[in-house]
Scaffold this motif. Structure first.
Motif, PDB file in Angstrom:
ATOM      1  N   LEU A  70       4.490  15.688  74.657  1.00 18.75           N
ATOM      2  CA  LEU A  70       4.601  17.080  75.112  1.00 18.75           C
ATOM      3  C   LEU A  70       3.265  17.611  75.605  1.00 18.75           C
ATOM      4  CD1 LEU A  70       6.909  18.545  72.336  1.00 18.75           C
ATOM      5  CD2 LEU A  70       7.470  18.288  74.751  1.00 18.75           C
ATOM      6  N   ARG A  71       2.176  17.188  74.953  1.00 11.32           N
ATOM      7  CA  ARG A  71       0.866  17.688  75.344  1.00 11.32           C
ATOM      8  C   ARG A  71       0.526  17.237  76.754  1.00 11.32           C
ATOM      9  NH1 ARG A  71      -4.924  16.783  74.526  1.00 11.32           N
ATOM     10  NH2 ARG A  71      -4.650  14.724  73.611  1.00 11.32           N
ATOM     11  N   ILE A  72       0.870  16.001  77.068  1.00 14.54           N
ATOM     12  CA  ILE A  72       0.585  15.497  78.405  1.00 14.54           C
ATOM     13  C   ILE A  72       1.497  16.175  79.420  1.00 14.54           C
ATOM     14  CG2 ILE A  72       0.589  13.421  79.846  1.00 14.54           C
ATOM     15  CD1 ILE A  72       0.086  11.903  77.111  1.00 14.54           C
ATOM     16  N   GLU A  73       2.794  16.233  79.091  1.00 18.57           N
ATOM     17  CA  GLU A  73       3.760  16.796  80.039  1.00 18.57           C
ATOM     18  C   GLU A  73       3.495  18.261  80.348  1.00 18.57           C
ATOM     19  OE1 GLU A  73       7.619  14.079  78.746  1.00 18.57           O
ATOM     20  OE2 GLU A  73       7.654  16.240  78.417  1.00 18.57           O
ATOM     21  N   ARG A  74       3.122  19.024  79.343  1.00 20.92           N
ATOM     22  CA  ARG A  74       3.009  20.478  79.508  1.00 20.92           C
ATOM     23  C   ARG A  74       1.579  20.967  79.527  1.00 20.92           C
ATOM     24  NH1 ARG A  74       7.995  23.467  77.522  1.00 20.92           N
ATOM     25  NH2 ARG A  74       9.571  21.918  77.940  1.00 20.92           N
ATOM     26  N   LEU A 114       5.038  12.659  65.850  1.00 20.01           N
ATOM     27  CA  LEU A 114       3.688  12.563  66.409  1.00 20.01           C
ATOM     28  C   LEU A 114       3.737  12.109  67.863  1.00 20.01           C
ATOM     29  CD1 LEU A 114       1.655  11.075  63.446  1.00 20.01           C
ATOM     30  CD2 LEU A 114       1.607  13.396  64.344  1.00 20.01           C
ATOM     31  N   ASN A 115       4.577  11.126  68.137  1.00 15.85           N
ATOM     32  CA  ASN A 115       4.699  10.664  69.516  1.00 15.85           C
ATOM     33  C   ASN A 115       5.262  11.751  70.417  1.00 15.85           C
ATOM     34  OD1 ASN A 115       3.604   8.168  69.083  1.00 15.85           O
ATOM     35  ND2 ASN A 115       5.571   7.213  68.565  1.00 15.85           N
ATOM     36  N   LEU A 116       6.203  12.518  69.859  1.00 14.18           N
ATOM     37  CA  LEU A 116       6.764  13.638  70.614  1.00 14.18           C
ATOM     38  C   LEU A 116       5.661  14.652  70.952  1.00 14.18           C
ATOM     39  CD1 LEU A 116       9.193  15.398  71.617  1.00 14.18           C
ATOM     40  CD2 LEU A 116       9.268  16.349  69.319  1.00 14.18           C
ATOM     41  N   LEU A 117       4.848  14.970  69.947  1.00 13.86           N
ATOM     42  CA  LEU A 117       3.772  15.944  70.176  1.00 13.86           C
ATOM     43  C   LEU A 117       2.793  15.432  71.224  1.00 13.86           C
ATOM     44  CD1 LEU A 117       3.095  17.119  66.501  1.00 13.86           C
ATOM     45  CD2 LEU A 117       4.006  18.500  68.374  1.00 13.86           C
ATOM     46  N   ARG A 118       2.521  14.142  71.165  1.00 11.32           N
ATOM     47  CA  ARG A 118       1.587  13.553  72.119  1.00 11.32           C
ATOM     48  C   ARG A 118       2.144  13.612  73.541  1.00 11.32           C
ATOM     49  NH1 ARG A 118      -1.898   8.317  70.339  1.00 11.32           N
ATOM     50  NH2 ARG A 118      -1.440   7.243  72.281  1.00 11.32           N
ATOM     51  N   ALA A 178      11.905  23.417  65.413  1.00  9.36           N
ATOM     52  CA  ALA A 178      10.742  24.302  65.250  1.00  9.36           C
ATOM     53  C   ALA A 178       9.771  24.124  66.412  1.00  9.36           C
ATOM     54  CB  ALA A 178      10.047  24.010  63.924  1.00  9.36           C
ATOM     55  N   ILE A 179       9.606  22.885  66.862  1.00  7.85           N
ATOM     56  CA  ILE A 179       8.726  22.641  68.008  1.00  7.85           C
ATOM     57  C   ILE A 179       9.335  23.263  69.264  1.00  7.85           C
ATOM     58  CG2 ILE A 179       7.759  20.843  69.505  1.00  7.85           C
ATOM     59  CD1 ILE A 179       7.566  19.074  66.975  1.00  7.85           C
ATOM     60  N   LEU A 202      15.549  21.947  74.485  1.00 14.75           N
ATOM     61  CA  LEU A 202      16.178  21.025  73.537  1.00 14.75           C
ATOM     62  C   LEU A 202      16.051  19.596  74.045  1.00 14.75           C
ATOM     63  CD1 LEU A 202      19.448  22.767  72.295  1.00 14.75           C
ATOM     64  CD2 LEU A 202      17.452  22.137  70.962  1.00 14.75           C
ATOM     65  N   ASP A 203      16.243  19.424  75.344  1.00 14.04           N
ATOM     66  CA  ASP A 203      16.078  18.106  75.947  1.00 14.04           C
ATOM     67  C   ASP A 203      14.657  17.600  75.749  1.00 14.04           C
ATOM     68  OD1 ASP A 203      18.431  17.278  76.830  1.00 14.04           O
ATOM     69  OD2 ASP A 203      18.151  17.808  78.952  1.00 14.04           O
ATOM     70  N   ALA A 204      13.692  18.487  75.998  1.00 15.55           N
ATOM     71  CA  ALA A 204      12.288  18.094  75.935  1.00 15.55           C
ATOM     72  C   ALA A 204      11.887  17.619  74.547  1.00 15.55           C
ATOM     73  CB  ALA A 204      11.404  19.265  76.364  1.00 15.55           C
ATOM     74  N   VAL A 205      12.488  18.181  73.506  1.00 16.26           N
ATOM     75  CA  VAL A 205      12.118  17.732  72.157  1.00 16.26           C
ATOM     76  C   VAL A 205      13.051  16.637  71.650  1.00 16.26           C
ATOM     77  CG1 VAL A 205      11.053  19.921  71.530  1.00 16.26           C
ATOM     78  CG2 VAL A 205      13.462  19.533  71.005  1.00 16.26           C
TER      79      VAL A 205
END
Lengths: 261, 313
Positions: free
Chosen positions: A190-194, A184-188, A154-155, A128-131
């Motif tokens: 998350l992709r780098i972090e994970r 979109l920024n969140l998705l971007r 959902a993410i 939850l924190d991550a999103v």
């Protein structure tokens, strides 16, 4: 660029719908490969078959010809539980993708229970924190959340089993513009972090250009051309159709980029 | 919100103190808290629905009457007193006496027990069966759906009361057999309803998302589809209770349900039939009780539909 291997590969993928005498080929001999850690986009107008590819890859539709491979192994038509842990999907409509009678915590706890993953409570807090949702959202029902918040849930649901690959089915098209940018920024991030691999489907060039390094242009069930995000921005296209498509949305891309950046 | 309802809300907050605050806290702190807040909202919606509230009150009164029958009754329900037969309502016998001199008021109270027993037991049998058959058929589809739904069709092909009659005639009269007979006749509509709901739910994204989490069919059906079907089934079952009570009374009236000394309302009605012209209360009072109870369940069912059905939210 770091050395990569293809994580997902589609070879000669064809998908048809309808009864035998009147079958319509929606996806026609499509091949593409996505490297580990890459974000690949599929662009095209409505009905060109891009979401159908995603549904076939995710395992929702097992009725396809051709081969789909994950890490050099061909996927069986009925996917294994392990596959669902490694590959997750985010749906287009955040209003339809959350169970209306389950609180956020339950939505996130379910995948953990299915896969028998421990430390459920801490994982839920972390995800939850991550999103970008605080602990106050934990015991909320979906109808108490806005569209953007629902999409974050959902993410979070997709991320909670620590997948390697995220399939994104127009994850922002049902949201309003300012919220789109946030997601979109969140998705971007998350992709780098994970270190996630994305396969994203969208009809929106700006979204694809923002998230993906490479994209396949789809037209009538075929990938007619592959472009890099740089080529999309510069609207350098080989095919007439692609050029037309880019031209039609070029102004939107320029405008949106300012907004997002 | 109007000023009036605002001030009422304030009054409730003042009177219920910390519980009221807890129920209206902006951020729920536990799953139980969240659930209770939902229930509180639903209760407030039910409270503003006058007819549903009336139905609920009658049902509660019925339940209390059945529960406290031994305390509330003024006479022994089996004691015959031929000297006091066919007495009109009076202070001695509030609702009169029947043809064997038994107190109608006391018998009515104990009759509520039998009626509620039949209605509730039938519901407890019928709702899970209908729900499981319907959701399984709807979700799995294919030949499972075909087989289950044809079975449902077979049961639906018989008129309710006729099927119950045939069954009771075969097994012999009695309350237990009446319950089984009524259950046999009333699960198919619930299965149909649950299947129809399931067909719309199974295509939704949240079910697809669960499949993509690797959830088994059983987990999806019982964990995700059944909770979505429960509200409409609860509404249907509540509305059904009226029909169940009427069928039970009908069986009793025909002599195939509860047997004579027992104060079942249909049986009382049937024995009062001969005296309708001279002593109206023997038939009219159990008849009124049947009418009121069915009406109450119908009103309550309608009200529940308004508050439970997500499409009406």
């Amino acid at each position: 660029m770091k050395p990569t291997r293809p994580l997902i590969e589609a070879v000669g993928l064809s998908i048809s719908f309808g009864p035998k005498h009147a079958r319509t080929r929606v996806v026609d001999d499509v091949s593409f490969r996505i490297n580990e850690g890459e974000a690949y986009g599929l662009i095209g107008e409505s009905g060109c078959g891009k979401s159908t590819i995603l549904r076939a890859l995710s395992g929702l539709n097992g009725d396809y010809d051709g081969a789909l491979t994950l890490a050099d192994k061909e996927l069986p038509k009925t996917r294994s539980k392990d596959f669902f842990r490694r590959v997750q999907m985010v749906f287009q409509d955040p209003y339809g993708s959350l169970h209306p009678r389950k609180i956020v915590e339950k939505v996130l706890a379910e995948p953990l229970a299915i896969h028998g993953i421990d430390r459920a409570s801490e994982r839920i807090t972390e995800t939850l924190d991550a999103v970008g949702l605080g602990p106050s959202f934990r015991y909320r029902y979906p109808h108490e959340l806005s569209g953007g918040q629902r999409q974050r849930v959902a993410i979070a649901r997709a991320l909670i089993t620590d997948p390697e690959i995220l399939l994104l089915d127009e994850p922002t098209s049902a949201l309003d513009v300012s919220v789109q940018a946030e997601i979109l920024n969140l998705l971007r991030r998350l992709r780098i972090e994970r270190n996630l691999t994305y396969l994203m489907v969208s009809h929106d060039l700006a979204v694809i250009a923002h998230i993906c390094e490479r994209a396949g242009m789809m037209y009538k069930g075929k990938i007619i051309e592959e472009l890099t995000s740089h080529q999309i921005r510069q609207s350098q296209a080989g095919q007439d159709y692609t050029r037309e498509f880019l031209q039609a949305t070029i102004e939107a891309v320029a405008r949106r980029d300012e907004a997002v950046a | 919100m109007t000023d009036k309802s605002l001030s009422r809300t304030a009054k409730i907050a003042a009177s219920s103190g910390s519980l009221g605050l807890w129920l209206r806290a902006p951020v729920p702190t536990s799953p139980f808290h969240a659930r209770m807040q939902q229930l509180w909202l639903q209760w407030r919606r039910l409270r503003s629905n006058a007819s549903a509230l009336f139905g609920l009150c009658v049902v509660v009164v019925m339940l209390l009457a059945a529960l406290l029958a031994p305390i509330l009754a003024t006479h022994d329900i089996y004691e015959q007193n031929l000297a006091a037969r066919l007495l009109a309502p009076s202070f001695q016998h509030w609702l009169g006496t029947d043809e064997l001199g038994r107190d109608v008021y006391s018998r009515l109270l104990f009759g509520a027990r039998i009626t509620l027993y039949i209605a509730l037991l039938t519901t407890v049998i019928v709702a899970p069966i209908g729900l499981i058959v319907g959701t399984t058929a709807g979700y799995l589809g294919g030949w499972v759906d075909t087989v289950l739904m044809r079975i449902v069709d077979v049961f639906l092909a018989f008129p309710n009361l006729i099927l119950a009659l045939a069954f009771v005639a075969a097994l012999g009269p009695g309350i237990q057999n009446a319950i089984i007979a009524i259950s046999l006749a009333s699960w198919p509509p619930i299965a149909r309803l649950a299947r129809a709901e399931t067909l719309t739910i199974r295509k939704s994204d949240y079910i697809a998302a669960m499949r993509l989490q690797g959830a088994s069919s059983a987990r999806i059906i019982f964990g995700h589809i059944v909770p979505m079907c429960i509200p409409s089934v609860v509404v249907r079952v509540t509305l059904n209770m009226a029909a169940i009570i009427l069928t039970a009374a009908g069986l009793g009236f025909l002599g195939l349900g509860a047997q004579p000394p027992s104060p079942e309302w249909g049986t009382m009605l049937s024995s009062g039939r001969e005296f309708v012209m001279t002593s109206w209360w023997i038939a009219a009072i159990p008849g009124t009780a049947i009418l009121l109870t069915s009406l109450a369940f119908n009103l309550l069912g309608d009200g529940l539909r308004d508050i439970l059905d997500p499409r009406h939210g």
